[in-house]
Design an enzyme around this catalytic site. Sequence first.
Site, PDB file in Angstrom:
ATOM      1  N   ASN A 191       8.084  -1.625   9.089  1.00  0.00           N
ATOM      2  CA  ASN A 191       8.124  -2.450   7.872  1.00  0.00           C
ATOM      3  C   ASN A 191       9.417  -2.159   7.127  1.00  0.00           C
ATOM      4  OD1 ASN A 191       7.785  -3.542   5.319  1.00  0.00           O
ATOM      5  ND2 ASN A 191       5.646  -2.912   5.129  1.00  0.00           N
ATOM      6  N   HIS A 233       6.202 -11.563   7.119  1.00  0.00           N
ATOM      7  CA  HIS A 233       6.645 -10.205   6.783  1.00  0.00           C
ATOM      8  C   HIS A 233       6.068  -9.254   7.825  1.00  0.00           C
ATOM      9  CE1 HIS A 233       7.258  -6.440   4.933  1.00  0.00           C
ATOM     10  NE2 HIS A 233       6.037  -6.312   4.431  1.00  0.00           N
ATOM     11  N   CYS A 290       8.218  -6.497  -0.719  1.00  0.00           N
ATOM     12  CA  CYS A 290       8.319  -7.121   0.614  1.00  0.00           C
ATOM     13  C   CYS A 290       8.387  -8.650   0.555  1.00  0.00           C
ATOM     14  CB  CYS A 290       7.172  -6.670   1.492  1.00  0.00           C
ATOM     15  SG  CYS A 290       7.065  -4.878   1.590  1.00  0.00           S
TER      16      CYS A 290
HETATM   17  O1  UT7 Z   1       4.432  -4.412   2.928  1.00  0.00           O
HETATM   18  C1  UT7 Z   1       3.198  -3.977   2.447  1.00  0.00           C
HETATM   19  C2  UT7 Z   1       3.119  -2.537   2.787  1.00  0.00           C
HETATM   20  N1  UT7 Z   1       1.884  -1.994   3.153  1.00  0.00           N
HETATM   21  C3  UT7 Z   1       1.054  -2.435   4.133  1.00  0.00           C
HETATM   22  O2  UT7 Z   1       1.211  -3.457   4.724  1.00  0.00           O
HETATM   23  C4  UT7 Z   1      -0.102  -1.542   4.463  1.00  0.00           C
HETATM   24  C5  UT7 Z   1      -1.381  -2.266   4.663  1.00  0.00           C
HETATM   25  N2  UT7 Z   1      -2.376  -1.398   5.221  1.00  0.00           N
HETATM   26  C6  UT7 Z   1      -2.388  -1.060   6.530  1.00  0.00           C
HETATM   27  O3  UT7 Z   1      -1.547  -1.530   7.279  1.00  0.00           O
HETATM   28  C7  UT7 Z   1      -3.481  -0.156   7.033  1.00  0.00           C
HETATM   29  O4  UT7 Z   1      -4.421   0.060   6.010  1.00  0.00           O
HETATM   30  C8  UT7 Z   1      -2.930   1.206   7.551  1.00  0.00           C
HETATM   31  C9  UT7 Z   1      -2.154   0.988   8.848  1.00  0.00           C
HETATM   32  C10 UT7 Z   1      -2.058   1.847   6.504  1.00  0.00           C
HETATM   33  C11 UT7 Z   1      -4.093   2.155   7.859  1.00  0.00           C
HETATM   34  O5  UT7 Z   1      -4.988   1.555   8.767  1.00  0.00           O
HETATM   35  P1  UT7 Z   1      -6.551   1.574   8.445  1.00  0.00           P
HETATM   36  O6  UT7 Z   1      -7.222   1.002   9.619  1.00  0.00           O
HETATM   37  O7  UT7 Z   1      -6.754   0.872   7.128  1.00  0.00           O
HETATM   38  O8  UT7 Z   1      -6.856   3.113   8.354  1.00  0.00           O
HETATM   39  P2  UT7 Z   1      -7.509   3.936   7.145  1.00  0.00           P
HETATM   40  O9  UT7 Z   1      -6.563   3.996   5.997  1.00  0.00           O
HETATM   41  O10 UT7 Z   1      -8.880   3.410   6.904  1.00  0.00           O
HETATM   42  O11 UT7 Z   1      -7.626   5.369   7.785  1.00  0.00           O
HETATM   43  C12 UT7 Z   1      -8.521   5.633   8.855  1.00  0.00           C
HETATM   44  C13 UT7 Z   1      -8.391   7.097   9.232  1.00  0.00           C
HETATM   45  C14 UT7 Z   1      -8.478   8.032   8.023  1.00  0.00           C
HETATM   46  O12 UT7 Z   1      -9.167   9.181   8.441  1.00  0.00           O
HETATM   47  P3  UT7 Z   1     -10.699   9.389   8.064  1.00  0.00           P
HETATM   48  O13 UT7 Z   1     -10.748   9.379   6.570  1.00  0.00           O
HETATM   49  O14 UT7 Z   1     -11.421   8.238   8.687  1.00  0.00           O
HETATM   50  O15 UT7 Z   1     -11.007  10.715   8.683  1.00  0.00           O
HETATM   51  C15 UT7 Z   1      -7.039   8.380   7.741  1.00  0.00           C
HETATM   52  O16 UT7 Z   1      -6.885   9.639   7.117  1.00  0.00           O
HETATM   53  O17 UT7 Z   1      -7.089   7.315   9.807  1.00  0.00           O
HETATM   54  C16 UT7 Z   1      -6.468   8.423   9.133  1.00  0.00           C
HETATM   55  N3  UT7 Z   1      -5.038   8.233   9.194  1.00  0.00           N
HETATM   56  C17 UT7 Z   1      -4.321   8.587  10.264  1.00  0.00           C
HETATM   57  N4  UT7 Z   1      -4.663   9.136  11.430  1.00  0.00           N
HETATM   58  C18 UT7 Z   1      -3.681   9.362  12.325  1.00  0.00           C
HETATM   59  C19 UT7 Z   1      -4.203   7.675   8.258  1.00  0.00           C
HETATM   60  N5  UT7 Z   1      -2.945   7.668   8.716  1.00  0.00           N
HETATM   61  C20 UT7 Z   1      -3.001   8.224   9.957  1.00  0.00           C
HETATM   62  C21 UT7 Z   1      -2.015   8.476  10.929  1.00  0.00           C
HETATM   63  N6  UT7 Z   1      -2.401   9.038  12.094  1.00  0.00           N
HETATM   64  N7  UT7 Z   1      -0.707   8.151  10.755  1.00  0.00           N
END
Ligand code: UT7
Length: 334
Positions: free
Chosen positions: A287, A257, A113
Site C-alpha cells: 500500500n 487503491h 490514500c
Molecule cells: O489504505 C487504507 C489502509 N489500511 C487498510 O487498508 C487496512 C484494512 N484492513 C486490513 O487490510 C486487514 O484488517 C488486515 C490485513 C490489516 C488484517 O487482516 P484481518 O483479517 O482483519 O486480521 P485481524 O486484524 O482480525 O487479525 C487476526 C489475527 C490477530 O490475532 P488473534 O487476535 O486472532 O490472535 C492478529 O493479532 O492476526 C494477527 N495478526 C498477525 N498475524 C501474523 C495481525 N497482524 C499479523 C501479522 N502476522 N502480520
Amino acid sequence: MFIPVTFAGWGIALPERRLTNADLEAQVDTTDEWIVSRSGIRERRVAGPDESTATLGIDAGMAAIKHAGLTPDDIDLLVLATATPEMVVPSTSSIVHDGIGLRCGAFDVNAACSGFAYGYVTAAALMNTGMYRSVLLIGAEALTRIIDPQDRATVVLFGDGAAACVLQRHDDTSPSAPGVLAWDLGCDGSAWSILNVPAGGTRLPASAETVANRGHYLKMEGQEVYKRAVRAVVGTVEKTLAQAGVTAADVDVFVPHQANIRIIEAAIKRFGFPTNKTVINLDRFGNTSSASIPLAMFEAADQGRIKPGDLVLIAGFGAGMTWASALIRWGAKA
Ligand code: UT7
C-alpha cells in the site's frame, strides 16, 4: 460534468530496496502465508537513507514532464498528494517545486490514500476554469518512515513510491473526447481516529514522551478500516457511474487503491466487475497510499492494458476516512 483533460505524460519513481515477506518474518512475528492470504502483498519498496517523499516526487515529476515532451517552464501548476510530508512546514510541493525547477504555483493535498483521486479532480476543476493548461500532479509517499517496525499489523502492509503525470487541457468536447466524465469525493470525518499518527502535530507536539510512547507511528484499527473500505469503494463507484450514466459493464479498466486484495475482490464482486479488468500490483509494492492508484494506472498504460478511448475507473479510500473516485476516458499521449 465533462472536463477535457488528458494524461500527456507520466512517470514513476520507486526505491531500489525491496522488503520481502521473508525479510519481515525475521523482523516481527509473522509469516509469508499470513501476509499473502490476508493482504495479497509479497514485497514492498523502502526508501533509502538519501530518499524521502520529496526526492521520490521530484524523480517521478521530472520523468512525467519528460514523457510529455515538455520542460519545467511549461508547467502551470503543481498539485502534490501525500500523507507523509517531507516536513510539517513547508508543503512538500514547495520542496519538489525547487527540486524540479518549476516556476508556477504549488500546493499539497492530504486525503491519505484517496489523495491522488482528490488531487486529480481538484486539478481538472482548476484547469476547467481556463487558467491552467498543463498541471503536474504527483502522488508521493515514504510511508515506511511513519510505520512502527515492531507493529506486525501495519509493517507488512505499507511501502514507498511515487507516480506523477502531466495533465493537459484540450479543446475537444466531442462525445469520444478524452477527459474526466464524472467523480465523487467523500469523507466521514467521524471515523478519523481509526487510522492516524497521534503525535507530531499541534494536538500532541513532539516530546521525549511522545517518542517513548511510539506516538509518531501510524496506528490502525485494521478490521474497522477494512469494513468501511469495502462500503466506501462500492458507494463511491456507484455514485460516479450513475453520474456518468454508465454501468460497470461499460468500464474497460478499474484501477482501485492498492491496499488489500481482499478489499478489492469484495468490492468488485459487489458491483459485478471482472478481476481480469482490474489492475492489481499490490503484490509487488504494498500500500503506497497517494502513489498507489497512479503507480498501478501508469504501469497498466505502459503495458498496453489501457488504450485510447478506454473508460478507466479509479477509486480510493483511506484515513480520514476519505474516499474518491473518477471515471476517465483515456486519451492518446499528446
Ligand atoms: O489504505 C487504507 C489502509 N489500511 C487498510 O487498508 C487496512 C484494512 N484492513 C486490513 O487490510 C486487514 O484488517 C488486515 C490485513 C490489516 C488484517 O487482516 P484481518 O483479517 O482483519 O486480521 P485481524 O486484524 O482480525 O487479525 C487476526 C489475527 C490477530 O490475532 P488473534 O487476535 O486472532 O490472535 C492478529 O493479532 O492476526 C494477527 N495478526 C498477525 N498475524 C501474523 C495481525 N497482524 C499479523 C501479522 N502476522 N502480520
